[in-house]
Design a protein around this motif. Structure first.
Motif, PDB file in Angstrom:
ATOM      1  N   GLY A 220       5.521 -11.469   9.327  1.00  0.00           N
ATOM      2  CA  GLY A 220       6.690 -10.898   8.680  1.00  0.00           C
ATOM      3  C   GLY A 220       7.225  -9.657   9.365  1.00  0.00           C
ATOM      4  N   HIS A 221       6.354  -8.814   9.931  1.00  0.00           N
ATOM      5  CA  HIS A 221       6.804  -7.558  10.508  1.00  0.00           C
ATOM      6  C   HIS A 221       7.038  -7.646  12.012  1.00  0.00           C
ATOM      7  CE1 HIS A 221       2.368  -7.634  10.451  1.00  0.00           C
ATOM      8  NE2 HIS A 221       2.446  -7.005  11.598  1.00  0.00           N
ATOM      9  N   ASP A 222       6.927  -8.848  12.596  1.00  0.00           N
ATOM     10  CA  ASP A 222       7.239  -9.024  14.013  1.00  0.00           C
ATOM     11  C   ASP A 222       8.749  -9.172  14.177  1.00  0.00           C
ATOM     12  OD1 ASP A 222       4.535  -8.982  14.545  1.00  0.00           O
ATOM     13  OD2 ASP A 222       4.338 -11.167  14.429  1.00  0.00           O
ATOM     14  N   ASN A 223       9.264  -8.712  15.289  1.00  0.00           N
ATOM     15  CA  ASN A 223      10.710  -8.719  15.525  1.00  0.00           C
ATOM     16  C   ASN A 223      11.035  -9.617  16.712  1.00  0.00           C
ATOM     17  OD1 ASN A 223      13.439  -7.965  15.298  1.00  0.00           O
ATOM     18  ND2 ASN A 223      13.174  -6.411  16.878  1.00  0.00           N
ATOM     19  N   LEU A 224      11.872 -10.648  16.473  1.00  0.00           N
ATOM     20  CA  LEU A 224      12.272 -11.601  17.508  1.00  0.00           C
ATOM     21  C   LEU A 224      13.682 -11.291  17.974  1.00  0.00           C
ATOM     22  CD1 LEU A 224      11.848 -14.284  19.128  1.00  0.00           C
ATOM     23  CD2 LEU A 224      12.761 -15.478  17.121  1.00  0.00           C
ATOM     24  N   ARG A 235       8.614  -8.185  19.473  1.00  0.00           N
ATOM     25  CA  ARG A 235       7.854  -6.953  19.287  1.00  0.00           C
ATOM     26  C   ARG A 235       6.771  -7.213  18.265  1.00  0.00           C
ATOM     27  NH1 ARG A 235      10.614  -3.962  15.719  1.00  0.00           N
ATOM     28  NH2 ARG A 235       8.967  -4.374  14.206  1.00  0.00           N
ATOM     29  N   LEU A 236       5.528  -7.063  18.695  1.00  0.00           N
ATOM     30  CA  LEU A 236       4.382  -7.290  17.819  1.00  0.00           C
ATOM     31  C   LEU A 236       3.720  -5.960  17.473  1.00  0.00           C
ATOM     32  CD1 LEU A 236       2.562 -10.254  19.603  1.00  0.00           C
ATOM     33  CD2 LEU A 236       4.095 -10.388  17.657  1.00  0.00           C
ATOM     34  N   GLU A 237       3.386  -5.777  16.220  1.00  0.00           N
ATOM     35  CA  GLU A 237       2.584  -4.629  15.817  1.00  0.00           C
ATOM     36  C   GLU A 237       1.131  -5.077  15.798  1.00  0.00           C
ATOM     37  OE1 GLU A 237       2.572  -1.105  12.434  1.00  0.00           O
ATOM     38  OE2 GLU A 237       4.250  -2.498  12.627  1.00  0.00           O
ATOM     39  N   LEU A 238       0.297  -4.391  16.561  1.00  0.00           N
ATOM     40  CA  LEU A 238      -1.082  -4.816  16.769  1.00  0.00           C
ATOM     41  C   LEU A 238      -2.009  -4.254  15.700  1.00  0.00           C
ATOM     42  CD1 LEU A 238      -1.298  -4.278  20.644  1.00  0.00           C
ATOM     43  CD2 LEU A 238      -0.777  -6.389  19.422  1.00  0.00           C
ATOM     44  N   ASP A 239      -2.827  -5.154  15.175  1.00  0.00           N
ATOM     45  CA  ASP A 239      -3.883  -4.744  14.243  1.00  0.00           C
ATOM     46  C   ASP A 239      -5.253  -4.881  14.892  1.00  0.00           C
ATOM     47  OD1 ASP A 239      -2.034  -4.257  12.150  1.00  0.00           O
ATOM     48  OD2 ASP A 239      -1.964  -6.406  11.724  1.00  0.00           O
TER      49      ASP A 239
END
Length: 576
Positions: A220-224, A235-239
Motif C-alpha cells: 500500500g505505501h509503495d509508489n509506482l 519507491r519502496l520503503e524498506l522494513d
C-alpha cells in the motif's frame, strides 16, 4: 476694458482682521464610523478595520465584500480573528507600517487562498487598530496546482511521471532519510517490437495493463511511476532491508507471467529489474534513480534482477571518462601505431607487420587497446579511429618504401572492427587512404574477425570483394574463437586464417590444442588459404607449427610491438 487679476503671492501678508477678533485654528476633519464604512465599501476586496482593546479584538468596520466572503461580522464568528488573531497582535505590537502574507482557509478539498495585508498610518505606530484587506487567489492557485499536477502525471496511465516521481522521492528522503528506501526500475523487453507490429494503440493498452498488474503486486505505501516509454519506477520503503526489494521484484515478475491479451494475440511480457538501495553516502534522489537505471541495464544483459554495485558503476564511469578523452585524442592526433612483425616460419624472414593502436592519456597513463578499443566500439568512435589507423598505416609503409629506395619487402596489416564494418564505407575509405599515400593495395592486409561475418553476411561479402579489387590481402583474425559458417567461409575471398593465441599458447603440453590447430591447418589447406599462428614465444613452438604446415608466426619470440622507426630498423636488420 479688461481687468487684470493679480495672482496672490505666498509672501503676501495675511489680511488684517477686524479689531477685536482673534484668529481661529480649524482642526482637520476626522471620519466617524459611518464615514469609515462608506470608504471601506468603495474597496472591491474584503476589508475590515480591526481594533484591539486589552486582549480582545473588535471590528470597527467591515465592508460588504468582507461579509459576502463569509469572513464574519463579529469577532467571535470571523476566521480572520480566530485564525489570524496572533498575527494581527504581533503586527500591532511592532513598529511595522504594513505586512503581507498568504493564508489558506478551509479544508483541503474546498480551501480558499488569500493574500492578507495588514496596514496602518505611519502616525499610528503601536496603535491598537489596523486595516485588514484580503485578495482571493483561490482560482489562480487551483489552476496552477492543476497544471502542475498534469505536469507531474503521466497522461496515459495516471501514474506519476519522471519529474513527479523525483519530487516525491526527494520529499520522502527528507522526511524519513534515504536509508529507508529502495528504488526499483522496470523495463519491458521487446516492447518496441510490439509497438511496431501491432500499432501504438495496442502498445498503450499493454502499458496500462502492465501498470495495473505491477500496482497490484505492490504494498500500500509503495509508489509506482511511469518514468519513460516502457520504463516504470517504484519507491519502496524498506522494513527488512534488501530482502524487501528482492521480494517485491519477484512478485512483479510473477504478476507479469500470465500473458496479456491484445486483440487476437496473447502477449507474454518479460522485464528487466534493477534495484538501488539508499545509503548515507548517496542521499540524492536523482542519483538513486540513476543507480537503479544502471542496474536495470545490467539486468537486460544478465537476464536476472540486478542490485546496483558501486564498483560496476565506477567501471562504467571510467569508460565514459575514457570515451571523452579518447574523442579529444583522435581529434588532436594524440594516438600512435606500433608494429609487431609477422615472420615466415620456414625462413624467419619478416613478411608483414600488424599495426596496433597505442594511446597515452593526458595524465601520462598508457592504456592498452583492450581498455579503449571496446569503449571506441560502443561509443561509435571506432569509425574515426579506424580511419586514422588505415591512413597512418598507409603513410608508414609508404615512408618505409621510400627509405628502402623501392619496396621495403613487408606489408602492413590493419584491423577492421565489426562495428566499423557495419557503420563505415570500408572500401572507399581504404581506397582513399591508398590514393592519398600513393600505396599499392598489395602492401596492405586487412584483418577482420569471425563476428563481423555474422552481422550482415551479404553486405560484408560485397565489402570484402570490393577490398580484393583494390589488391589488398584479407585475413580472418582470431579464427576458431567465434562462430564460423564453413560453407559461407568457402565463398569469401579470404587469403589468411590467423590461429588465435588461446590455441597456440601451451599447445605442446595439450593434445586437444594440437588437434584443434591441426584441424585449422587442414581446413586452410583445403580452402587454399595460408595460416598465421599468434602467440609464439619459443623456438620449439615455432618449429612444431612449421612442421604441421603453418606458414607464418607472430609473437614475442620475434619481437614485441615497436614504434615505426624501430620496426623499420628491425626489418632492415633481418633483411640484411
Amino acid at each position: 476694458m479688461f481687468l487684470s487679476r493679480r495672482r496672490k503671492d505666498k509672501s503676501d501678508p495675511a489680511p488684517a482682521l477686524p479689531a477685536g477678533e482673534a484668529r481661529r485654528t480649524v482642526a482637520p476633519a476626522t471620519l466617524g464610523p459611518s464615514h469609515t464604512a462608506q470608504v471601506l465599501n468603495l474597496l472591491p476586496i474584503p476589508a475590515a478595520i480591526v481594533e484591539r482593546t486589552g486582549e480582545r479584538f473588535c471590528f470597527e468596520s467591515v465592508n460588504r465584500p468582507f461579509r459576502l466572503a463569509g469572513l464574519g461580522t463579529t469577532v467571535d464568528q470571523s476566521p480572520v480573528i480566530v485564525r489570524l488573531g496572533d498575527r494581527i497582535a504581533e503586527f500591532l505590537d511592532s513598529n511595522t507600517i504594513e505586512v503581507e502574507f498568504d493564508w489558506e482557509l478551509g479544508d483541503t478539498v474546498d480551501a480558499r487562498f488569500f493574500r492578507v495585508r495588514l496596514a496602518r498610518r505611519s502616525t499610528e505606530k503601536r496603535a491598537n487598530r489596523c486595516l485588514v484587506t484580503l485578495v482571493d487567489h483561490t482560482s489562480e492557485l487551483r489552476t496552477q496546482r492543476s497544471l502542475r499536477r498534469e505536469m507531474l502525471t503521466d497522461s496515459l496511465t495516471g501514474l506519476p511521471n519522471r519529474a513527479g516521481f523525483g519530487e516525491d522521492l526527494e520529499a520522502e528522503i527528507e522526511r524519513a532519510g534515504v536509508d529507508r528506501f529502495a528504488i526499483l526500475v522496470i523495463n519491458l523487453d521487446r516492447f518496441s517490437r510490439i509497438n511496431a507490429c501491432m500499432g501504438g494503440l495496442a502498445g498503450d493498452e499493454l502499458l496500462i495493463s502492465v501498470a495495473r498488474r505491477v500496482k497490484g503486486a505492490l504494498r500500500g505505501h509503495d509508489n509506482l511511476a511511469r518514468t519513460g516509454g516502457d520504463e516504470f519506477a517504484i519507491r519502496l520503503e524498506l522494513d527488512e532491508g534488501i530482502q524487501d526489494a528482492l521480494h517485491v521484484a519477484k512478485r512483479i515478475q510473477n504478476a507479469l507471467t500470465t500473458p496479456f491479451r491484445l486483440s487476437d494475440f496473447e502477449i507474454r511480457v518479460d522485464c528487466a529489474i534493477g534495484i538501488a538501495i539508499g545509503d548515507g553516502e548517496h542521499d540524492d534522489a536523482e542519483e538513486l534513480i540513476r543507480h537503479a537505471q544502471f542496474a536495470m541495464k545490467r539486468s537486460k544483459e544478465s537476464g536476472r534482477t540486478e542490485v546496483y554495485q558501486t564498483r560496476a558503476f565506477d567501471v562504467v564511469r571510467q569508460e565514459f571518462s575514457i570515451e571523452t578523452e579518447l574523442r579529444r585524442a583522435i581529434d588532436n592526433g594524440a594516438l600512435s601505431l606500433n608494429f609487431q612483425p609477422i615472420c615466415d616460419l620456414a625462413t624467419g624472414r619478416i613478411v608483414s607487420f600488424e599495426a596496433l593502436a597505442r594511446w597515452t592519456t593526458e595524465q601520462g597513463i598508457a592504456l592498452s587497446p583492450v581498455e579503449f578499443i571496446p569503449v571506441a566500439e560502443e561509443s561509435g568512435l571506432i569509425v574515426p579511429l579506424g580511419r586514422w589507423a588505415m591512413h597512418e598505416a598507409a603513410r608508414t609503409v609508404a615512408h618505409w618504401d621510400r627509405l628502402a629506395g623501392g619496396d621495403c619487402g613487408a606489408k602492413v596489416a590493419v584491423n577492421l572492427s565489426a562495428i566499423q564494418l557495419q557503420r563505415d564505407q570500408i572500401a572507399p575509405m581504404v581506397e582513399a587512404a591508398l590514393a592519398a599515400n600513393a600505396v599499392d593495395g598489395r602492401k596492405i592486409t586487412l584483418e577482420l574477425t569471425e563476428s563481423a561475418l555474422v552481422t550482415d553476411p551479404d553486405r560484408i561479402a560485397r565489402t570484402m570483394h570490393a577490398l580484393k579489387d583494390l589488391g589488398t590481402t584479407l585475413a580472418m583474425d582470431d579464427f576458431g574463437t567465434g562462430y564460423s559458417n564453413l560453407a559461407y567461409l568457402q565463398k569469401l575471398p579470404i587469403d589468411v586464417l590467423k590461429i588465435d593465441r588461446s590455441f597456440v599458447s601451451g599447445m605442446l603440453a595439450d593434445r586437444d590444442k594440437v588437434a584443434i590447430v591441426r584441424a585449422i591447418l587442414s581446413l586452410a589447406m583445403a580452402l587454399g588459404m595460408q595460416t598465421t599462428a599468434e602467440g609464439i614465444e619459443t623456438n620449439e613452438l615455432a618449429q612444431t607449427l612449421a612442421a604441421l604446415g603453418c606458414n607464418y608466426g607472430q609473437g614475442f619470440l620475434y619481437s614485441r610491438p615497436l614504434d615505426a622507426d624501430a620496426a623499420y630498423a628491425l626489418l632492415s636488420e633481418r633483411s640484411a
